[in-house]
Design an enzyme around this catalytic site. Structure first.
Site, PDB file in Angstrom:
ATOM      1  N   HIS A  14       1.046  -1.158  -0.329  1.00  0.00           N
ATOM      2  CA  HIS A  14      -0.012  -0.069   0.061  1.00  0.00           C
ATOM      3  C   HIS A  14       0.623   0.890  -0.160  1.00  0.00           C
ATOM      4  CE1 HIS A  14      -0.636   0.732   4.765  1.00  0.00           C
ATOM      5  NE2 HIS A  14       0.780   0.069   4.221  1.00  0.00           N
ATOM      6  N   CYS A  33       5.252   6.115   4.799  1.00  0.00           N
ATOM      7  CA  CYS A  33       5.037   5.368   4.230  1.00  0.00           C
ATOM      8  C   CYS A  33       3.783   5.681   2.649  1.00  0.00           C
ATOM      9  CB  CYS A  33       3.556   5.327   5.704  1.00  0.00           C
ATOM     10  SG  CYS A  33       4.050   4.715   6.842  1.00  0.00           S
ATOM     11  N   HIS A  39       5.368  -0.128  -0.008  1.00  0.00           N
ATOM     12  CA  HIS A  39       5.283  -0.370   0.361  1.00  0.00           C
ATOM     13  C   HIS A  39       4.736  -1.998   1.372  1.00  0.00           C
ATOM     14  CE1 HIS A  39       4.052   1.799   3.512  1.00  0.00           C
ATOM     15  NE2 HIS A  39       4.213   1.242   4.346  1.00  0.00           N
ATOM     16  N   HIS A  41       3.256  -4.853   3.732  1.00  0.00           N
ATOM     17  CA  HIS A  41       2.580  -6.155   4.848  1.00  0.00           C
ATOM     18  C   HIS A  41       2.596  -7.510   4.672  1.00  0.00           C
ATOM     19  CE1 HIS A  41       3.686  -2.105   7.264  1.00  0.00           C
ATOM     20  NE2 HIS A  41       2.589  -1.529   6.575  1.00  0.00           N
ATOM     21  N   ASP A  79      -4.704 -10.213  -1.767  1.00  0.00           N
ATOM     22  CA  ASP A  79      -3.067 -11.543  -1.186  1.00  0.00           C
ATOM     23  C   ASP A  79      -2.350 -11.018  -2.457  1.00  0.00           C
ATOM     24  OD1 ASP A  79      -1.379 -12.552   0.253  1.00  0.00           O
ATOM     25  OD2 ASP A  79      -2.238 -14.829  -1.065  1.00  0.00           O
ATOM     26  N   HIS A  80      -1.451 -10.643  -2.026  1.00  0.00           N
ATOM     27  CA  HIS A  80      -0.385 -10.576  -3.355  1.00  0.00           C
ATOM     28  C   HIS A  80      -1.216  -9.073  -4.183  1.00  0.00           C
ATOM     29  CE1 HIS A  80       1.291 -13.601  -1.139  1.00  0.00           C
ATOM     30  NE2 HIS A  80       2.568 -13.778  -2.297  1.00  0.00           N
ATOM     31  N   GLU A 124      -1.233  -4.875  11.509  1.00  0.00           N
ATOM     32  CA  GLU A 124       0.070  -4.979  10.162  1.00  0.00           C
ATOM     33  C   GLU A 124       0.990  -5.141  10.311  1.00  0.00           C
ATOM     34  OE1 GLU A 124      -1.376  -1.102   7.589  1.00  0.00           O
ATOM     35  OE2 GLU A 124       0.289   0.037   9.119  1.00  0.00           O
TER      36      GLU A 124
END
Lengths: 135, 135, 135, 135, 135, 135
Positions: A14, A33, A39, A41, A79-80, A124
């Protein structure tokens, strides 16, 4: 009333950026951020359902079924993926973990066949998490 | 010989993609990890130094110093970054976690003031990690 | 309302001893925790803030700011310290983890710039923790 | 009011099976959990007591005492046992983790000498847990 | 050489009992682990493969493929099963975690398409584990 | 050869201070760890034994027996103690975690009835640990 929780994980990118404001404002407010290339998580999602155990099964909700529902409605879409560009239900929402939790609640709220959605919790990082109870 | 390890974390994005091959090949080989906008992880890095404890201090290496070295040389360059575009020492390297471990070793190997670099371990998710001993 | 939590750690010593009572009473009541030279723990502190996400940022509170506040007001005063002798706001308080949680609440309660302090949770060991909600 | 929690673990077997229904029904509903020879888990139990800290000790309840109570009343009866055949207070109860939590509550509820039983939490796997507050 | 590890979990029952010896001997030697109806664990399995990263992919072995292999050859046969009665490759073997690790090694050793099997690690509880390197 | 590991925890205080040097030297070198009243940790100790499983039991060493040995020889002497003043086998040794690991090895080395002591691993915090193999 018993509260049952399923824990799932997903990995996503994100970038925190509010297009209503200048790049300088964004860089100052969001700092690291706001990195333009994003970047990511390993998010940990916990979905809690409240209800009475069914006397025939002892289950509030079969956790295998809950897992499939959350995978279909949430995990497969995030996801991904990159939250800012790839996730339809996050369009035009700043993907802070607070806003992600609220968005997940809206997606899941009326999809639970037994019991009621009680809480969305998202880690997170190993040192920060949010909880949302629907209001 | 005593082995001392410092554990640090960072959050980054990456995309697995080999530009020498077609998009179809990349999609088939890397699957979800080939998502064009990338995805990310909370990486956990463990750096292990081998050496004799100094009789004056009882330390192989002061872990506060080791931590600063790893932060300066690695963490500051990768945390909240995208491996494919933002990290100078990963240019033209496919950012698989294997290749990240090898690259970190090269950056750190000759920067350790006491003892010798023994191992780089990186957890990419809670269910997968790599270890590299320098050869 | 969303609840956001920051997790921090610190290492400290303490001795459970009530000077109003005899050494025998203290030894019987507090047992190993009454060891005259003290003993210590890696405490894990979780600070939870409740509030509405700011529409401009998506944050209830910027967790980087919350972290700095907790470090300034709590961690810097207790990390690598002895609760019975080194921590001004614990003077004359038996440093049970219950009392530590209440004391941390008092220190933090009116220092939170966005949202409201909702919970202090402290793990004393991996097998025991306390939670305090301010009353 | 402070909430103190003790975490304990035990290893047990169970089989999800409702003898009121056919084998086919049981196999369809409980799937892998219906395996005739059973299967097992490392359960993690968290027992939370709510109360005011005693001014003489700083304790809501001495956690060493709480631990012994839970060991005597629960752990000694379920650790290294099979829920369906070896645990007297689970006779004729389907040992879903929901029902285990309710049964543990009933066993412990009136055995707490200081404070009141507030919550039973049981992790069945690292990805699923239940919470029960007594009603 | 890089070492890559995939972590997987499964839940199973077992009973430690050697039929060559008397019930008394078994009870004395295996104690709680000799409970006639068995008991169970959430086992954590880590499979480590050693090899050179493929220059085209950066992978020693695609961990998605490794995961599927371990699921097919190991997890599907032991998850939600009883080691003493349900697992063909454990027939006539005392299911201590040492023997489970050796048996898993034999099942997996020649099924790894890239790199070589280097280590089997199994956690039986959060406080005990074994490691086996094939000899 | 199979390697079996038992994990145990203890809570202790220590102060890093070398009396051969000045207070200024100690303060500069050991920084926060030199706090005169000490500080503490929840140490996690892992003791690894290497050996062949006994064909009658499947055990390298009965982990219940290993646990009792480590409790008698190590844990009872260090848990809820101050390393600098309360632990006989640490007298005149700077209690760095490196030196603690070496001291534990010496205490345990010839007390293992089956298999051989292979490794002492000690986590001092969740982010740092040492390993010692006896030379």
């Amino acid at each position: 009333m018993v509260y049952v929780t399923k824990r799932l994980t997903f990995s996503a990118s994100h970038r925190l950026h509010n297009p209503k404001f200048s790049d300088e404002w964004n860089k100052e407010v969001f700092d690291k951020c706001n990195n333009p290339n994003g970047h990511g998580h390993n998010y940990v999602l916990e979905v809690t359902i409240a209800g009475e155990p069914n006397p025939d099964t002892g289950y509030v909700i079969d956790l295998k079924i809950l897992k499939k529902i959350v995978e279909n409605i949430i995990i497969d879409k995030v996801d991904h993926k990159h939250f800012n560009t790839d996730v339809d239900f996050m369009i035009n929402i700043i993907p802070s973990v607070e806003n992600i939790a609220i968005a997940f609640w809206k997606e899941l709220e009326d999809k639970i066949p037994n019991g009621k959605l009680y809480k969305i919790k998202i880690w997170e990082t190993e040192n920060s998490y949010v909880e949302y109870f629907g209001n």
